[in-house]
Design an enzyme around this catalytic site. Structure first.
Site, mmCIF file in Angstrom:
data_model
loop_
_atom_site.group_PDB
_atom_site.id
_atom_site.type_symbol
_atom_site.label_atom_id
_atom_site.label_comp_id
_atom_site.label_asym_id
_atom_site.label_seq_id
_atom_site.Cartn_x
_atom_site.Cartn_y
_atom_site.Cartn_z
ATOM 1 N N ASP A 151 -1.944 -11.886 -4.221
ATOM 2 C CA ASP A 151 -0.544 -11.291 -4.582
ATOM 3 C C ASP A 151 -0.064 -12.447 -5.737
ATOM 4 O OD1 ASP A 151 1.831 -10.195 -4.863
ATOM 5 O OD2 ASP A 151 2.902 -10.968 -3.247
ATOM 6 N N HIS A 152 -0.038 -12.158 -7.102
ATOM 7 C CA HIS A 152 0.378 -13.274 -7.811
ATOM 8 C C HIS A 152 -0.754 -14.483 -7.902
ATOM 9 C CE1 HIS A 152 4.079 -11.057 -9.078
ATOM 10 N NE2 HIS A 152 4.088 -10.853 -7.847
ATOM 11 N N SER B 176 13.106 -5.730 -3.163
ATOM 12 C CA SER B 176 14.149 -6.493 -2.332
ATOM 13 C C SER B 176 15.310 -6.516 -3.101
ATOM 14 C CB SER B 176 13.647 -7.672 -1.558
ATOM 15 O OG SER B 176 12.698 -7.607 -0.677
HETATM 16 ZN ZN LIG Z 1 5.495 -9.803 -6.862
#
Ligand SMILES: [Zn+2]
Length: 286
Positions: free
Chosen positions: A82-83, A216
Site C-alpha cells: 500500500d503506497h 474514512s
Molecule cells: Zn491510500
C-alpha cells in the site's frame, strides 16, 4: 486459490460493488479483517501493508501469514503493498510474493511518475502476470490519522486527459483517483466527493480498475455513489485503527493491570471487526 485478483475486480465492476482494502501490521488484525469480511459476505478481500506496516510485520512474514489464512479460511485474500514510494520498494514487495503493489509516485513530475510506474509494471509482469499494479495520479493529501483540516482544491484532482495518457503509457491495472477524498479523518471540515468529476475520468478511460483511497470520514452515500460510478476497490484504514485502539483503551481503563496480550488485544479486534462488517455491507450495496 482458483481465481486471481483481476477476476474478482472484474466481477465487482460488472455487478457494481467494490472489494474492501484494509491495512494490518499484526496477525490479530489480519485475522479479524478476514473473519469479518467472510462473515459479512464479501466475495474476496484485499489486505494491505504500508511501507511502515510492512517493515514492522516483515514483507515475507506478511506473505506467509496471508497464505496460511487463505487456506485456513478457504477465502480469497489478496495482499497489497500500500503506497510504496519507489521502484525499489515495489520490487521488494513483488519479490516477497505480494499480489499487488501501489506505486505511489504522484508527488513526482508527471513524466517521472510515468517512467517509474512503467518500470514497476514491467517488472511485476516479468515475475508473475497475475500481479496487479496500481498507479496514482492527482495529489492525495492527508495521512492515515485523525487530523483537523486538510486543504484540497480541484487542482489536486486527477485530470481525465492525464489519466488517459498515464494509463496508456504505464499499463497499470488500477488507478488511485483523487476527486475530493483525503487520507485519514478530518474533524473540522466536511469531506465531500466530486462524483461528476470522477465520472469524467471514468469516461476518458473506462477499462482500468478505479480505487478510492481515504474513504474514512466520507459519508456512506458518497461511497455508494463512487462505487456506482465505477470504483471497484475502497480503502478504509483510519476508522479501523480508531476502533482497534479504542477497544484496547477500554480494556486498560477497566482492567489497568491486565498483562496478557491476547486478553487486552481481543477487544480491539472485536471493535475493528464491527467496522469491517459495516463497510463490507456498504461496499456490497446493502
Ligand atoms: Zn491510500
Amino acid at each position: 486459490m482458483v481465481n486471481n485478483l483481476n477476476y474478482y475486480l472484474k466481477q465487482a465492476r460488472e455487478k457494481k460493488y467494490a472489494l474492501g482494502h484494509f491495512n494490518f501490521a499484526t496477525a490479530d488484525v489480519l485475522r479479524g479483517i478476514v473473519e469479518a469480511s467472510k462473515d459479512a459476505g464479501a466475495p474476496a478481500v484485499m489486505v494491505g501493508t504500508s511501507e511502515g506496516e510492512s517493515s514492522f510485520v516483515g514483507l515475507k512474514e506478511a506473505v506467509a501469514l496471508v497464505k496460511i489464512i487463505r487456506e485456513e479460511y478457504d477465502f480469497p485474500v489478496f495482499l497489497n503493498a500500500d503506497h510504496f514510494k519507489s521502484f525499489e520498494k515495489c520490487k521488494e514487495a513483488i519479490d516477497a510474493g505480494y499480489d499487488s503493489v501501489i506505486a505511489d509516485l504522484s508527488k513526482k513530475t508527471f513524466a517521472d511518475n510515468v517512467a517509474e510506474t512503467k518500470s514497476v509494471v514491467e517488472y511485476a509482469k516479468s515475475v508473475n502476470p497475475d500481479i496487479l499494479v496500481e498507479g496514482e495520479l492527482g495529489y492525495l493529501k492527508g495521512s492515515s490519522q485523525v487530523q483537523t483540516k486538510v486543504e484540497i482544491t480541484p487542482d489536486d484532482f486527477t485530470k481525465p486527459e492525464e489519466a488517459k495518457e498515464f494509463i496508456e503509457k504505464t499499463g497499470v491495472n488500477q488507478l488511485a483517483t483523487v476527486f475530493g477524498n483525503i487520507h485519514g479523518i478530518v474533524t473540522e471540515q466536511e469531506e465531500k466527493l466530486d462524483i461528476e468529476h470522477f465520472k469524467k475520468v471514468v469516461a476518458a478511460v473506462p477499462d482500468v480498475f478505479y480505487v478510492l483511497h481515504g474513504a474514512s470520514g466520507l459519508l456512506d452515500d458518497d461511497v455508494r455513489a463512487a462505487i456506482k460510478a465505477g470504483v471497484t476497490n475502497v480503502h478504509f484504514n483510519t476508522e479501523l485503527r480508531v476502533a482497534y485502539t479504542e477497544g484496547i483503551h477500554k480494556t486498560f481503563h477497566d482492567k489497568p493491570n491486565e498483562t496478557t496480550p491476547y486478553k487486552y488485544l481481543k477487544p480491539g479486534v472485536d471493535e475493528m471487526k464491527k467496522v469491517v462488517a459495516q463497510k463490507i455491507k456498504l461496499f456490497m450495496g446493502e
